[in-house]
Motif scaffolding. Sequence first.
Motif, PDB file in Angstrom:
ATOM      1  N   ALA A  15       0.882  -1.290   0.000  1.00  0.00           N
ATOM      2  CA  ALA A  15       0.150   0.099   0.078  1.00  0.00           C
ATOM      3  C   ALA A  15       1.321   1.087   0.112  1.00  0.00           C
ATOM      4  O   ALA A  15       0.759   2.469  -0.349  1.00  0.00           O
ATOM      5  CB  ALA A  15      -0.503   0.088   1.115  1.00  0.00           C
ATOM      6  N   LYS A  16       2.332   1.158   1.018  1.00  0.00           N
ATOM      7  CA  LYS A  16       2.424   2.544   0.442  1.00  0.00           C
ATOM      8  C   LYS A  16       4.026   3.303  -0.580  1.00  0.00           C
ATOM      9  O   LYS A  16       4.568   3.578  -0.424  1.00  0.00           O
ATOM     10  CB  LYS A  16       3.475   2.432   2.084  1.00  0.00           C
ATOM     11  N   SER A  17       3.996   1.954  -1.392  1.00  0.00           N
ATOM     12  CA  SER A  17       4.211   1.522  -2.803  1.00  0.00           C
ATOM     13  C   SER A  17       4.724   2.321  -3.792  1.00  0.00           C
ATOM     14  O   SER A  17       2.490   2.688  -3.617  1.00  0.00           O
ATOM     15  CB  SER A  17       5.208   0.373  -3.174  1.00  0.00           C
ATOM     16  N   ASP A  18       4.127   2.534  -4.577  1.00  0.00           N
ATOM     17  CA  ASP A  18       3.725   3.629  -5.679  1.00  0.00           C
ATOM     18  C   ASP A  18       2.199   2.528  -6.776  1.00  0.00           C
ATOM     19  O   ASP A  18       2.003   2.653  -8.057  1.00  0.00           O
ATOM     20  CB  ASP A  18       4.134   3.872  -7.258  1.00  0.00           C
ATOM     21  N   GLY A  19       2.351   1.342  -5.706  1.00  0.00           N
ATOM     22  CA  GLY A  19       1.713   0.129  -6.803  1.00  0.00           C
ATOM     23  C   GLY A  19       2.246  -0.896  -7.614  1.00  0.00           C
ATOM     24  O   GLY A  19       3.518  -0.395  -8.664  1.00  0.00           O
ATOM     25  N   ILE A  20       2.101  -1.612  -7.836  1.00  0.00           N
ATOM     26  CA  ILE A  20       1.988  -2.385  -9.160  1.00  0.00           C
ATOM     27  C   ILE A  20       2.144  -2.148  -9.661  1.00  0.00           C
ATOM     28  O   ILE A  20       0.466  -1.805 -11.071  1.00  0.00           O
ATOM     29  CB  ILE A  20       1.392  -4.045  -8.681  1.00  0.00           C
ATOM     30  N   ASP A  21       3.196  -2.233 -11.409  1.00  0.00           N
ATOM     31  CA  ASP A  21       2.791  -1.961 -12.744  1.00  0.00           C
ATOM     32  C   ASP A  21       2.575  -2.938 -13.650  1.00  0.00           C
ATOM     33  O   ASP A  21       1.342  -2.995 -14.539  1.00  0.00           O
ATOM     34  CB  ASP A  21       4.217  -1.189 -12.678  1.00  0.00           C
ATOM     35  N   ILE A  22       3.314  -4.050 -13.290  1.00  0.00           N
ATOM     36  CA  ILE A  22       2.614  -5.339 -13.845  1.00  0.00           C
ATOM     37  C   ILE A  22       2.796  -6.594 -12.683  1.00  0.00           C
ATOM     38  O   ILE A  22       3.237  -6.360 -12.293  1.00  0.00           O
ATOM     39  CB  ILE A  22       3.651  -5.379 -15.038  1.00  0.00           C
ATOM     40  N   GLN A  23       1.730  -6.702 -12.941  1.00  0.00           N
ATOM     41  CA  GLN A  23       1.192  -8.156 -12.035  1.00  0.00           C
ATOM     42  C   GLN A  23       1.387  -9.927 -13.057  1.00  0.00           C
ATOM     43  O   GLN A  23       0.485  -9.444 -13.839  1.00  0.00           O
ATOM     44  CB  GLN A  23       0.113  -8.268 -11.225  1.00  0.00           C
ATOM     45  N   ILE A  24       2.652 -10.236 -13.409  1.00  0.00           N
ATOM     46  CA  ILE A  24       2.547 -11.420 -13.601  1.00  0.00           C
ATOM     47  C   ILE A  24       1.347 -12.590 -12.794  1.00  0.00           C
ATOM     48  O   ILE A  24       2.282 -12.683 -11.851  1.00  0.00           O
ATOM     49  CB  ILE A  24       4.027 -11.991 -14.168  1.00  0.00           C
ATOM     50  N   LEU A  25       0.824 -13.571 -14.072  1.00  0.00           N
ATOM     51  CA  LEU A  25      -0.006 -14.349 -13.121  1.00  0.00           C
ATOM     52  C   LEU A  25      -0.114 -15.896 -13.807  1.00  0.00           C
ATOM     53  O   LEU A  25       0.167 -15.465 -14.861  1.00  0.00           O
ATOM     54  CB  LEU A  25      -1.675 -13.882 -13.267  1.00  0.00           C
ATOM     55  N   GLY A  26      -0.516 -17.097 -13.007  1.00  0.00           N
ATOM     56  CA  GLY A  26      -0.733 -18.137 -13.889  1.00  0.00           C
ATOM     57  C   GLY A  26      -2.046 -18.339 -13.977  1.00  0.00           C
ATOM     58  O   GLY A  26      -3.062 -17.596 -12.082  1.00  0.00           O
ATOM     59  N   ILE A  27      -2.328 -19.325 -14.002  1.00  0.00           N
ATOM     60  CA  ILE A  27      -4.252 -20.164 -13.176  1.00  0.00           C
ATOM     61  C   ILE A  27      -3.456 -21.311 -12.694  1.00  0.00           C
ATOM     62  O   ILE A  27      -3.288 -22.603 -13.416  1.00  0.00           O
ATOM     63  CB  ILE A  27      -5.064 -19.558 -14.112  1.00  0.00           C
ATOM     64  N   GLY A  28      -4.319 -21.432 -11.332  1.00  0.00           N
ATOM     65  CA  GLY A  28      -4.252 -22.926 -11.185  1.00  0.00           C
ATOM     66  C   GLY A  28      -5.902 -23.871 -11.721  1.00  0.00           C
ATOM     67  O   GLY A  28      -6.420 -23.167 -12.188  1.00  0.00           O
ATOM     68  N   ASN A  29      -5.198 -25.121 -11.338  1.00  0.00           N
ATOM     69  CA  ASN A  29      -6.248 -25.896 -12.098  1.00  0.00           C
ATOM     70  C   ASN A  29      -7.408 -25.950 -11.172  1.00  0.00           C
ATOM     71  O   ASN A  29      -8.588 -25.618 -11.814  1.00  0.00           O
ATOM     72  CB  ASN A  29      -5.849 -27.490 -11.953  1.00  0.00           C
ATOM     73  N   THR A  30      -7.813 -25.180 -10.253  1.00  0.00           N
ATOM     74  CA  THR A  30      -8.738 -25.452  -9.037  1.00  0.00           C
ATOM     75  C   THR A  30      -9.589 -23.585  -9.454  1.00  0.00           C
ATOM     76  O   THR A  30     -10.498 -23.021  -9.071  1.00  0.00           O
ATOM     77  CB  THR A  30      -8.531 -24.907  -7.558  1.00  0.00           C
TER      78      THR A  30
END
Length: 248
Positions: free
Chosen positions: A121-136
């Motif tokens: 919250a104190k950072s400038d915020g995530i510019d790019i979030q990398i994600l995968g998707i699990g089987n659930t």
Amino acid sequence: MRIVRVDNYKEMSKTASDIIKEQVILKKDAIIGFATGSSPLAVYECLAEDYKNKMVSFKKVRGFQLDEYYGLERLHSQSFYYYMKKNFMDKTDFDEANFEAFDALAADINKECSRYETLLAKSDGIDIQILGIGNTGHIGFNEPAETFPDEAHFVKLEKETIDANAKFFANTEEIPKYAFTLGIGSIMKAKKLIVLVNGRGKSDIIKKTLCGPITPKIPATVLRLHPDCTLIADKEALELVEDRLEEK
Ligand code: GLP
């Protein structure tokens, strides 16, 4: 949601790494949310290659870990911290001091979740979030639930998730049953999301993610509500939704 259909894992990885590279060239101190697992592995290989070829520097980049197993030493061969160190930090000029991570051995789990959430919250915020998707349908370790968890929290892993991770551990007692993860709210606040999915094994969950109702029972469905989400998927992962994809 923008869907980029690619032929294979290699093309998926190159497409994603190019987006991340461009972001870091434009903003040297970009904040990146790092996912682990098999989906983003070659993305990190491509970024390390680009660094080697002097196309990009990660010196000023700050990283936030997406999730972490509970109870593993930081440099345990299966910790997500070690994964990032081995596959990205040690292969680029990324400064390990700029990598924010959960304390997987924290005695007070609630305090650790608040610490991590406050840091973000104190950072400038995530510019790019990398994600995968699990089987659930999980993103990070946000497992199917009755509501979308907002902030960083501690989770009991689903049996299916534990089973999917079993291959990485020598014996079943060693497989972590709990984990820390960023919440769905924290993930959705990232300015840009890059979601990586490949292989036929993910085709069923991709169909549910893209075509079913938006529900915390399949956490990845929430990604459809993000204003800048790019799903990069190979044709095998998309095979059950081919008829719904628009021709370019
Ligand atoms: C894992 C991780 C997630 C990851 C997902 C998919 O359990 N907690 O961060 O994105 O499941 O993993 P994979 O890319 O190996 O299919």
